[in-house]
Write an enzyme that holds these catalytic residues in place. Structure first.
Site, PDB file in Angstrom:
ATOM      1  N   TYR A  68       1.017  -1.107   0.043  1.00  0.00           N
ATOM      2  CA  TYR A  68      -0.193   0.092   0.114  1.00  0.00           C
ATOM      3  C   TYR A  68       0.967   1.267   0.070  1.00  0.00           C
ATOM      4  O   TYR A  68       1.454   1.802   1.228  1.00  0.00           O
ATOM      5  CB  TYR A  68      -0.906   0.101   1.344  1.00  0.00           C
ATOM      6  CG  TYR A  68      -2.031  -1.108   1.168  1.00  0.00           C
ATOM      7  CD1 TYR A  68      -2.268  -1.907   0.233  1.00  0.00           C
ATOM      8  CD2 TYR A  68      -2.518  -1.408   2.492  1.00  0.00           C
ATOM      9  CE1 TYR A  68      -3.005  -2.882   0.152  1.00  0.00           C
ATOM     10  CE2 TYR A  68      -3.536  -2.460   2.505  1.00  0.00           C
ATOM     11  CZ  TYR A  68      -3.816  -3.197   1.378  1.00  0.00           C
ATOM     12  OH  TYR A  68      -4.754  -4.322   1.320  1.00  0.00           O
ATOM     13  N   PRO A 214     -15.540  -3.730   2.609  1.00  0.00           N
ATOM     14  CA  PRO A 214     -16.747  -4.098   3.417  1.00  0.00           C
ATOM     15  C   PRO A 214     -17.725  -2.903   2.896  1.00  0.00           C
ATOM     16  O   PRO A 214     -19.172  -3.246   3.249  1.00  0.00           O
ATOM     17  CB  PRO A 214     -16.320  -3.823   4.866  1.00  0.00           C
ATOM     18  CG  PRO A 214     -15.288  -3.173   4.940  1.00  0.00           C
ATOM     19  CD  PRO A 214     -14.318  -3.578   3.260  1.00  0.00           C
TER      20      PRO A 214
END
Ligand SMILES: NC(=O)c1ccc[n+]([C@@H]2O[C@H](COP(=O)([O-])OP(=O)(O)OC[C@H]3O[C@@H](n4cnc5c(N)ncnc54)[C@H](OP(=O)(O)O)[C@@H]3O)[C@@H](O)[C@H]2O)c1
Length: 291
Positions: A68, A214
């Site tokens: 990341y 999510p």
């Protein structure tokens, strides 16, 4: 919202690998990087505030990866939170190389995984990583070799527990013949149920199931969300309904919604206080399925 209220704890707790006690609502730190999960975030100071506020709100489980940024997310975590408060669990991952923005290249070779681990230890300023996840099983390298490398890192004390990401039940079962696996991170949400069988396996085996995406990267959040009408009726936001659904779906689910903004973090963490019963869960199921 009051400061220093450990709201995330209201989601209940889960024991990862029998010894890491975490609040079930965690934080995903992929979004505190630049566009394409590449380079610096547009507002680094806000990213630091997001992480500190997350801990203030009772979050003690943060998910990140060497890829990341690459490196940027781990560096900002250390800048914001080191020396780490007792009980903070940072889960990171290895197994991807990043040739450029939005580009992800699997690399499960032993030398890559070993040097990725050294890099994460250095950036996170840790002697040991609590939870080290294989980001992907590289199809070009025997799975035994990739898991064997993680097993070596574990026996050297560099990592405590091992997790997998984007795997099938068969791959988890095979991995467990090589090394103990404590968690699985697969894409899953109220509108994206492709990993239902993996969730059920984790539930049976009492392994943590960490659903990434999510909020479907914000698509579940806005006014166009397939669950916006139901959320309005419950007087919550669609993000809160989606996160409360995940928390209610299974006691082994550890959602890690990601955001680069304190405002969204506070909105998301408030989902820990919502209780949705079986009827409401089914209603949300029906609406998400019809979308
Ligand atoms: N294992 C894997 O392969 C894998 C893959 C992807 C991600 N992950 C992990 O899973 C975590 C979560 O996944 P994700 O970040 O892709 O997806 P996500 O949590 O579903 O969505 C994050 C996105 O939604 C937006 N958002 C968050 N809260 C919001 C709210 N309340 N209202 C409106 N928009 C909101 C964020 O934008 P703002 O910044 O504007 O809030 C961000 O762009 C990541 O941080 C990472 O740790 C793992």
């Amino acid at each position: 919202m009051q400061r220093n209220q450990a709201i995330a704890r209201k989601a209940g707790e889960f024991l990862i690998g029998d010894d890491l006690r975490v609040a079930r609502l965690g934080f995903g730190a992929m979004r505190i990087t630049g566009d394409g999960i590449w380079g610096e975030p547009s507002d680094r100071a806000e990213a630091v505030r997001v992480l500190r506020r997350a801990v203030e709100l009772g979050i003690n489980f943060i998910d990140t990866a060497d890829s990341y940024g690459p490196g940027v997310s781990e560096e900002i975590i250390a800048e914001a939170l080191h020396p780490y408060p007792a009980g903070l669990v940072i889960a990171t991952k290895a197994g991807y190389m990043r040739p450029g923005p939005n580009q992800w290249l699997e690399n499960g070779k032993a030398e890559h995984l070993r040097s990725a681990c050294e890099g994460s230890l250095r950036r996170l300023r840790l002697d040991q990583i609590d939870l080290y996840q294989l980001h992907r099983i590289d199809p070009k390298v025997p799975a035994e070799d990739q898991l064997g490398t993680l097993k070596d890192l574990q026996s050297q004390g560099k990592i405590k527990h091992i997790g997998l990401s984007e795997v099938t039940v068969r791959q988890i079962q095979h991995a467990r013949t090589i090394v103990p696996i404590v968690s699985v991170q697969n894409r899953y949400s109220v509108t994206d149920r492709g990993s239902e069988d993996v969730l059920e396996y984790c539930e049976k085996e009492k392994m943590g199931f960490i659903p990434w995406f999510p909020l479907a990267a914000g698509r579940v959040s806005g006014s166009e969300s397939p669950i916006s009408r139901i959320a309005a009726r419950w007087k919550v936001t669609p993000s809160q309904a989606a996160l409360a659904w995940l928390l209610a779906r299974s006691p082994v689910i550890l959602p890690i919604p990601g955001t680069s903004r304190v405002e969204h973090l506070e909105e998301n963490v408030a989902a820990a206080e919502l209780k949705i019963d079986a009827n409401k869960r089914q209603e949300l199921d029906r609406m998400a399925r019809a979308s």
